[in-house]
Scaffold this motif. Structure first.
Motif: not given
Lengths: 111, 114
Positions: A11, A18-20, A22, A68, A76, A78, A80
């Motif tokens: 990524s 913001t990046v998430t 998984r 989370e 995930t 995140k 941010q």
């Protein structure tokens, strides 16, 4: 048996975005861990889930990071807003007992 | 908290020779010591581990030794082969109080010369 999987593999984002990330653990593994390796440094522990509960989040660098694991399956992470120093490889690992099995990692580049 | 030092950072050996990687840890309460091998572009792979109630463990060409008094543990690879070339990480963990996160060394880049 499928191993730990992570998405995406790479990524590239700009500072402030913001990046998430998984992670899908091995089926049946209650323990899920997040680690990070910043360029040239050691792999560092971020946090540990047991099922959906955060068991230990002592390694989370700051409140820009949110992990989370709703339902106790996939997790995930995140970031941010992302900062330049967040660049690195983020690993997820899972375990049923003692041995931790790692995913292939997500390489995050913040420009 | 725990601190793990790993040496050397790079190790070059001739194919067929032995390789030894050493790690020291700071927390005498640590009781689990895994070793991971990471080939280029791949995931860290658990190759062997040892618990604090054992002094040595072997698995074919790989062995790990633990000296609790000195707080150090070592990975020994005998009869090295080209496919042993990789980065090796040692780690330590205190399994108590629910804190299961591993503390890693910085890694050793093992190069097997043909």
């Amino acid at each position: 048996e499928a191993g730990v999987t992570q998405f995406p593999s790479h990524s590239v984002i700009e500072k402030g975005q913001t990046v998430t990330l998984r992670c899908d653990p091995i089926s049946g593994h209650d323990n899920l861990y997040w680690y990070r390796r910043v360029m040239g440094k050691e792999i560092k522990f971020l946090l540990h889930f047991v099922k959906e509960s955060k068991q230990d989040e002592s390694g989370m660098p700051n409140n820009r990071f949110l992990a989370e694991r709703t339902g106790g399956t996939y997790s995930t992470l995140k970031v941010q807003p992302a900062e330049l120093e967040d660049s690195g490889v983020y690993f997820c690992a899972s375990s049923y007992g003692t041995s931790q099995f790692f995913g292939p990692g997500t390489r995050l580049t913040v420009l | 908290g725990e601190n793990v030092e790993q040496h050397p950072s790079t190790l070059s050996v001739q194919e067929g020779d032995s390789a030894v990687i050493k790690c020291t840890y700071s927390d005498s309460a640590s009781n689990y010591f895994p070793w991971y091998k990471q080939e280029l572009g791949k995931r860290p792979q658990l190759i062997i581990d040892i618990r604090s109630n054992v002094g040595e463990k072997k698995d074919q060409r790989i062995a790990v030794t633990l000296n609790k008094t000195a707080k150090h543990f070592s990975l020994h690879i005998t009869e090295t082969q080209p496919e042993d070339s990789a980065v090796y990480f040692c780690a330590a963990r205190y399994s108590g109080g629910g804190a299961d996160g591993l503390t890693f060394g910085k890694g050793t880049h093992l190069i097997i010369q043909p």
